[in-house]
Design a protein around this motif. Sequence first.
Motif, PDB file in Angstrom:
ATOM      1  N   GLU A 224      22.987 -76.806   8.619  1.00  0.00           N
ATOM      2  CA  GLU A 224      22.414 -77.209   9.885  1.00  0.00           C
ATOM      3  C   GLU A 224      22.856 -76.675  11.211  1.00  0.00           C
ATOM      4  OE1 GLU A 224      23.150 -81.264  10.815  1.00  0.00           O
ATOM      5  OE2 GLU A 224      22.313 -82.120   8.822  1.00  0.00           O
ATOM      6  N   ARG A 225      22.046 -76.248  12.221  1.00  0.00           N
ATOM      7  CA  ARG A 225      22.732 -75.674  13.254  1.00  0.00           C
ATOM      8  C   ARG A 225      21.993 -76.606  14.649  1.00  0.00           C
ATOM      9  NH1 ARG A 225      20.982 -69.375  11.560  1.00  0.00           N
ATOM     10  NH2 ARG A 225      22.569 -69.245  10.111  1.00  0.00           N
ATOM     11  N   TRP A 226      23.043 -76.618  15.551  1.00  0.00           N
ATOM     12  CA  TRP A 226      22.822 -77.442  16.507  1.00  0.00           C
ATOM     13  C   TRP A 226      23.252 -76.527  17.806  1.00  0.00           C
ATOM     14  CZ3 TRP A 226      20.983 -82.289  16.439  1.00  0.00           C
ATOM     15  CH2 TRP A 226      20.871 -83.166  15.125  1.00  0.00           C
ATOM     16  N   VAL A 227      22.424 -76.724  18.929  1.00  0.00           N
ATOM     17  CA  VAL A 227      22.572 -76.011  20.360  1.00  0.00           C
ATOM     18  C   VAL A 227      23.144 -77.242  21.266  1.00  0.00           C
ATOM     19  CG1 VAL A 227      21.870 -75.309  22.373  1.00  0.00           C
ATOM     20  CG2 VAL A 227      20.675 -74.516  20.060  1.00  0.00           C
ATOM     21  N   VAL A 228      24.365 -76.774  21.561  1.00  0.00           N
ATOM     22  CA  VAL A 228      25.315 -77.563  22.631  1.00  0.00           C
ATOM     23  C   VAL A 228      25.255 -76.681  23.892  1.00  0.00           C
ATOM     24  CG1 VAL A 228      27.392 -78.603  23.112  1.00  0.00           C
ATOM     25  CG2 VAL A 228      26.361 -78.432  20.692  1.00  0.00           C
ATOM     26  N   ASP A 229      24.676 -77.359  24.921  1.00  0.00           N
ATOM     27  CA  ASP A 229      24.871 -76.792  26.380  1.00  0.00           C
ATOM     28  C   ASP A 229      25.753 -77.615  27.060  1.00  0.00           C
ATOM     29  OD1 ASP A 229      24.828 -75.408  28.663  1.00  0.00           O
ATOM     30  OD2 ASP A 229      22.505 -75.618  28.810  1.00  0.00           O
ATOM     31  N   GLY A 230      26.941 -77.218  27.293  1.00  0.00           N
ATOM     32  CA  GLY A 230      28.128 -77.942  28.040  1.00  0.00           C
ATOM     33  C   GLY A 230      29.296 -77.433  28.274  1.00  0.00           C
ATOM     34  N   PRO A 231      30.451 -77.836  27.110  1.00  0.00           N
ATOM     35  CA  PRO A 231      31.593 -77.261  27.942  1.00  0.00           C
ATOM     36  C   PRO A 231      31.609 -75.708  27.336  1.00  0.00           C
ATOM     37  CG  PRO A 231      31.698 -78.668  25.789  1.00  0.00           C
ATOM     38  CD  PRO A 231      30.431 -78.638  26.551  1.00  0.00           C
ATOM     39  N   PRO A 232      32.250 -74.864  28.145  1.00  0.00           N
ATOM     40  CA  PRO A 232      32.410 -73.575  27.909  1.00  0.00           C
ATOM     41  C   PRO A 232      33.434 -73.342  26.743  1.00  0.00           C
ATOM     42  CG  PRO A 232      33.869 -74.043  29.941  1.00  0.00           C
ATOM     43  CD  PRO A 232      33.186 -75.440  29.599  1.00  0.00           C
ATOM     44  N   GLY A 233      33.429 -72.079  26.248  1.00  0.00           N
ATOM     45  CA  GLY A 233      34.238 -71.705  25.085  1.00  0.00           C
ATOM     46  C   GLY A 233      33.713 -72.355  23.762  1.00  0.00           C
ATOM     47  N   SER A 234      34.643 -72.238  22.801  1.00  0.00           N
ATOM     48  CA  SER A 234      34.126 -72.836  21.566  1.00  0.00           C
ATOM     49  C   SER A 234      35.535 -73.264  20.741  1.00  0.00           C
ATOM     50  CB  SER A 234      33.745 -71.540  20.473  1.00  0.00           C
ATOM     51  OG  SER A 234      34.657 -70.621  20.513  1.00  0.00           O
ATOM     52  N   GLU A 235      36.724 -73.571  21.637  1.00  0.00           N
ATOM     53  CA  GLU A 235      37.662 -74.198  20.940  1.00  0.00           C
ATOM     54  C   GLU A 235      37.850 -75.551  20.535  1.00  0.00           C
ATOM     55  OE1 GLU A 235      37.765 -72.765  23.981  1.00  0.00           O
ATOM     56  OE2 GLU A 235      38.778 -70.839  23.615  1.00  0.00           O
ATOM     57  N   TRP A 236      36.784 -76.299  21.279  1.00  0.00           N
ATOM     58  CA  TRP A 236      36.747 -77.490  20.895  1.00  0.00           C
ATOM     59  C   TRP A 236      36.027 -77.877  19.368  1.00  0.00           C
ATOM     60  CZ3 TRP A 236      31.657 -79.056  20.089  1.00  0.00           C
ATOM     61  CH2 TRP A 236      30.536 -78.077  20.718  1.00  0.00           C
ATOM     62  N   ILE A 237      35.097 -76.717  19.179  1.00  0.00           N
ATOM     63  CA  ILE A 237      34.440 -76.979  17.864  1.00  0.00           C
ATOM     64  C   ILE A 237      35.686 -77.074  16.516  1.00  0.00           C
ATOM     65  CG2 ILE A 237      32.865 -75.846  16.204  1.00  0.00           C
ATOM     66  CD1 ILE A 237      31.854 -74.508  18.663  1.00  0.00           C
ATOM     67  N   GLY A 238      36.873 -76.462  17.020  1.00  0.00           N
ATOM     68  CA  GLY A 238      37.918 -76.433  15.815  1.00  0.00           C
ATOM     69  C   GLY A 238      38.255 -77.897  15.203  1.00  0.00           C
ATOM     70  N   SER A 239      37.624 -78.963  16.077  1.00  0.00           N
ATOM     71  CA  SER A 239      38.366 -80.235  15.663  1.00  0.00           C
ATOM     72  C   SER A 239      37.477 -80.877  14.768  1.00  0.00           C
ATOM     73  CB  SER A 239      38.454 -81.253  16.992  1.00  0.00           C
ATOM     74  OG  SER A 239      37.532 -81.273  17.732  1.00  0.00           O
ATOM     75  N   VAL A 240      36.173 -80.098  14.574  1.00  0.00           N
ATOM     76  CA  VAL A 240      35.278 -80.815  13.620  1.00  0.00           C
ATOM     77  C   VAL A 240      35.173 -80.022  12.335  1.00  0.00           C
ATOM     78  CG1 VAL A 240      32.813 -81.161  13.289  1.00  0.00           C
ATOM     79  CG2 VAL A 240      33.677 -81.208  15.736  1.00  0.00           C
ATOM     80  N   PRO A 241      35.690 -80.867  11.255  1.00  0.00           N
ATOM     81  CA  PRO A 241      35.632 -80.242   9.854  1.00  0.00           C
ATOM     82  C   PRO A 241      34.143 -79.533   9.469  1.00  0.00           C
ATOM     83  CG  PRO A 241      36.461 -82.238   9.786  1.00  0.00           C
ATOM     84  CD  PRO A 241      36.082 -82.143  11.184  1.00  0.00           C
ATOM     85  N   GLY A 242      34.251 -78.188   8.951  1.00  0.00           N
ATOM     86  CA  GLY A 242      33.078 -77.512   8.286  1.00  0.00           C
ATOM     87  C   GLY A 242      32.041 -77.291   9.450  1.00  0.00           C
ATOM     88  N   ALA A 243      32.562 -77.148  10.631  1.00  0.00           N
ATOM     89  CA  ALA A 243      31.884 -76.492  11.864  1.00  0.00           C
ATOM     90  C   ALA A 243      32.297 -75.211  12.238  1.00  0.00           C
ATOM     91  CB  ALA A 243      31.732 -77.510  13.064  1.00  0.00           C
ATOM     92  N   ARG A 244      31.651 -74.132  12.806  1.00  0.00           N
ATOM     93  CA  ARG A 244      31.846 -73.062  13.344  1.00  0.00           C
ATOM     94  C   ARG A 244      30.818 -72.763  14.578  1.00  0.00           C
ATOM     95  NH1 ARG A 244      29.677 -68.162  11.119  1.00  0.00           N
ATOM     96  NH2 ARG A 244      28.041 -68.402   9.576  1.00  0.00           N
ATOM     97  N   ALA A 245      31.193 -71.911  15.328  1.00  0.00           N
ATOM     98  CA  ALA A 245      30.453 -71.330  16.492  1.00  0.00           C
ATOM     99  C   ALA A 245      29.774 -70.325  15.783  1.00  0.00           C
ATOM    100  CB  ALA A 245      31.396 -71.003  17.538  1.00  0.00           C
ATOM    101  N   LEU A 246      28.357 -70.243  15.867  1.00  0.00           N
ATOM    102  CA  LEU A 246      27.745 -69.390  15.241  1.00  0.00           C
ATOM    103  C   LEU A 246      27.457 -68.179  16.357  1.00  0.00           C
ATOM    104  CD1 LEU A 246      26.161 -68.466  12.529  1.00  0.00           C
ATOM    105  CD2 LEU A 246      24.261 -69.414  13.421  1.00  0.00           C
ATOM    106  N   SER A 247      27.459 -68.657  17.634  1.00  0.00           N
ATOM    107  CA  SER A 247      27.109 -67.727  18.870  1.00  0.00           C
ATOM    108  C   SER A 247      27.317 -68.380  20.158  1.00  0.00           C
ATOM    109  CB  SER A 247      25.619 -67.168  18.806  1.00  0.00           C
ATOM    110  OG  SER A 247      24.696 -68.445  19.143  1.00  0.00           O
ATOM    111  N   LEU A 248      27.655 -67.647  21.120  1.00  0.00           N
ATOM    112  CA  LEU A 248      28.122 -68.567  22.259  1.00  0.00           C
ATOM    113  C   LEU A 248      27.541 -67.299  23.389  1.00  0.00           C
ATOM    114  CD1 LEU A 248      30.044 -70.250  23.726  1.00  0.00           C
ATOM    115  CD2 LEU A 248      31.789 -68.614  23.473  1.00  0.00           C
ATOM    116  N   ASP A 249      26.858 -68.212  24.376  1.00  0.00           N
ATOM    117  CA  ASP A 249      26.446 -67.254  25.387  1.00  0.00           C
ATOM    118  C   ASP A 249      26.628 -68.413  26.852  1.00  0.00           C
ATOM    119  OD1 ASP A 249      24.878 -66.092  27.272  1.00  0.00           O
ATOM    120  OD2 ASP A 249      23.005 -66.464  26.751  1.00  0.00           O
ATOM    121  N   GLY A 250      27.849 -68.017  27.292  1.00  0.00           N
ATOM    122  CA  GLY A 250      28.219 -68.914  28.827  1.00  0.00           C
ATOM    123  C   GLY A 250      28.512 -70.417  28.110  1.00  0.00           C
ATOM    124  N   SER A 251      27.921 -71.325  28.739  1.00  0.00           N
ATOM    125  CA  SER A 251      28.321 -72.697  28.085  1.00  0.00           C
ATOM    126  C   SER A 251      27.238 -73.031  27.035  1.00  0.00           C
ATOM    127  CB  SER A 251      27.902 -73.550  29.338  1.00  0.00           C
ATOM    128  OG  SER A 251      26.308 -73.453  29.810  1.00  0.00           O
TER     129      SER A 251
END
Length: 330
Positions: A224-251
């Motif tokens: 599954e892949r989800w687009v999140v347009d919101g908080p900058p950066g990707s550090e917040w994703i580390g709190s979700v088990p089994g999730a990773r940032a596939l790409s990052l473009d600004g927010s």
Amino acid sequence: MPSLEIDGLTKSYGTVHALRGTSFEVRAGEIFGFVGSNGAGKTTTMRIILGVLSSDGGEVRWDGSRIDHDVRRRIGYMPEERGLYPRMRVGDQLTYLARLHGLSAPDARAATERWTETLGVASRRDDEVQKLSLGNQQRVQLAAALTHDPDLLVLDEPFSGLDPVAVDVMSGVLRDRADAGVPVVFSSHQLELVERLCDRVGIIKDGAMVEVGTIDEVRRTETERWVVDGPPGSEWIGSVPGARALSLDGSRTVVELTPGEGTGAESGREQDVLRAALAAGPVREFSLVRPTLTELYRDVVSSPVDDGADDAAAAGKTPGTTRTTTEVSA
């Protein structure tokens, strides 16, 4: 209403395997998009349905029985190549072709008038086909497939050479026929149109069906892949088990959920992603990402065909397929 079944078709020309256990179904009231590269086996399959070619193995069935001459007379076929008499007038030609399908002279003339009106070529009935533009010739060719009110439509590249207005007209006609219960199968390289118009789609590669299903089914990925347009950066994703940032473009971040137990929209894992994002800042967009049919097609045709395809064809089975995941960028 009857349906068309293609069951394990095989066809070879010497050492060339044109079809290898090709199987799919076109249900009553359904528009089925048949897509694949040039030479993949689409036209060969259609010609076997029409009886123009014979298969080496497998069957074509209509309403559960093997298709025969009487059924084929009730098919509306539109070949990719122009199948019209270039020096014959449009109206005379359509009436003549309708008579060949068994219509009386008055009914054939009425059908000619109806379909030339519907397809926007009524003013060209007295013109020779060769004097028409390629797009108008395509409209006349579709009219020829429709004048005898067929029980099944088989169309090879019907949208080729049409302008956007003509595409809309033809799309409306096919949808109308399907709504009346007629199974419609057509091939096309215009994948955006296939995705928009078709109820189901089949992708053929090197004579083997590698994907068959609804648009949503064939676009489904292993992860599954989800687009999140919101908080900058990707550090917040580390709190979700089994999730990773596939790409990052600004927010705007594309988050991938790795497969495993609990994967799926019903698992609630996407809600963990959303909660983590909201904890890090406001969220303006949160949506599921799936590949388009065009992206899927590129992925499928670039992947090797299953090595067991020939063995499956010999056994009269549909070969399986392994599909890699299409990359999605933000």
